[in-house]
Write an enzyme that holds these catalytic residues in place. Sequence first.
Site, PDB file in Angstrom:
ATOM      1  N   TYR A  31      -4.731  16.260 -12.916  1.00  0.00           N
ATOM      2  CA  TYR A  31      -3.557  15.901 -12.112  1.00  0.00           C
ATOM      3  C   TYR A  31      -2.324  15.800 -13.010  1.00  0.00           C
ATOM      4  O   TYR A  31      -1.269  16.350 -12.699  1.00  0.00           O
ATOM      5  CB  TYR A  31      -3.835  14.577 -11.388  1.00  0.00           C
ATOM      6  CG  TYR A  31      -2.764  14.184 -10.398  1.00  0.00           C
ATOM      7  CD1 TYR A  31      -2.631  14.860  -9.187  1.00  0.00           C
ATOM      8  CD2 TYR A  31      -1.895  13.123 -10.663  1.00  0.00           C
ATOM      9  CE1 TYR A  31      -1.653  14.494  -8.268  1.00  0.00           C
ATOM     10  CE2 TYR A  31      -0.918  12.752  -9.745  1.00  0.00           C
ATOM     11  CZ  TYR A  31      -0.808  13.434  -8.554  1.00  0.00           C
ATOM     12  OH  TYR A  31       0.165  13.074  -7.647  1.00  0.00           O
TER      13      TYR A  31
ATOM     14  N   SER B  58       5.110  13.275  -9.940  1.00  0.00           N
ATOM     15  CA  SER B  58       4.431  11.976  -9.934  1.00  0.00           C
ATOM     16  C   SER B  58       4.823  11.276 -11.219  1.00  0.00           C
ATOM     17  O   SER B  58       5.286  11.926 -12.171  1.00  0.00           O
ATOM     18  CB  SER B  58       2.912  12.197  -9.926  1.00  0.00           C
ATOM     19  OG  SER B  58       2.225  11.031 -10.318  1.00  0.00           O
TER      20      SER B  58
END
Length: 243
Positions: free
Chosen positions: A155, A142
Amino acid sequence: MNKDKGVIAIAGASSGTGREMARYLASLGYRVSFSARREKLLKEIEREITKSGGEAFAIRADMALYDEAKGFIEKTVERFGRIDVLVNNVGAGIRFADFENYTKEEIERGVSVNLMTVLYACKVVIPYMKKQKSGHIINVSSILGKLSRSGFAIYSASKQAVEGFSRALLNEVRKHGIKVSILAPAAIQTEWAEKAGVELPSDTRFLKPMDLAKAVQVLIETPPHVDIWNLDMISSEQVIDPF
Ligand SMILES: NC(=O)c1ccc[n+]([C@@H]2O[C@H](COP(=O)([O-])OP(=O)(O)OC[C@H]3O[C@@H](n4cnc5c(N)ncnc54)[C@H](OP(=O)(O)O)[C@@H]3O)[C@@H](O)[C@H]2O)c1
């Protein structure tokens, strides 16, 4: 259709980018296996691909459990005889919160779904790829695998670990003819944000799942003598300082 361009296993493909990767890569003539926990959705994708002349194999697996991740890779090899590409696409957002406000369970779930799924699948697939003397592992990270933002500590930590792991791994396996690529997108129009309870700013501009499917095509259709280690992607309309 030109079948047998190779075998691609996509982990995390019942929705969003993984589903689009399965459909698109099958339409190009790759044989695809794909996993996730929602079996009904997987079976629908399998039917759709088969109906349009492609070869697809849906395998229900919770990739955060080692034995099920192992089963996914093993069943793919049993069915198709080899495994040319593994796309580790499983991932999930964790609600937007300061780190101290996460529960122990949220911390464990975040690391498990975003990091352990990648480690488990790689652990199982490498011996097969080594034996073949070829293979390509694509780990979906990401933009938060590179940038760190408040409210996204778990995350970010997990995706940055995926990137660190991928770079170490590629040093180990390139001599065996195995490529490792990190595919790191910014915001994509999928279920990700809603599932995580993350409210993205209303002016967010998104990539589309097909953009990611085409990025995988670029990675795997690059000539054998070229390695792409990192592919970072963002909608040209999304405003983020890149570095
Ligand atoms: N959307 C974004 O803005 C964005 C941005 C950057 C990176 N990413 C990354 O892109 C990847 C794909 O996400 P997406 O946006 O396409 O979201 P998505 O639609 O939620 O897809 C995630 C996929 O992972 C599967 N999955 C989740 N936990 C799993 C588990 N334990 N075992 C097996 N499969 C599991 C889900 O299926 P089941 O629930 O059926 O298991 C689903 O198929 C993820 O790695 C995500 O972190 C997304």
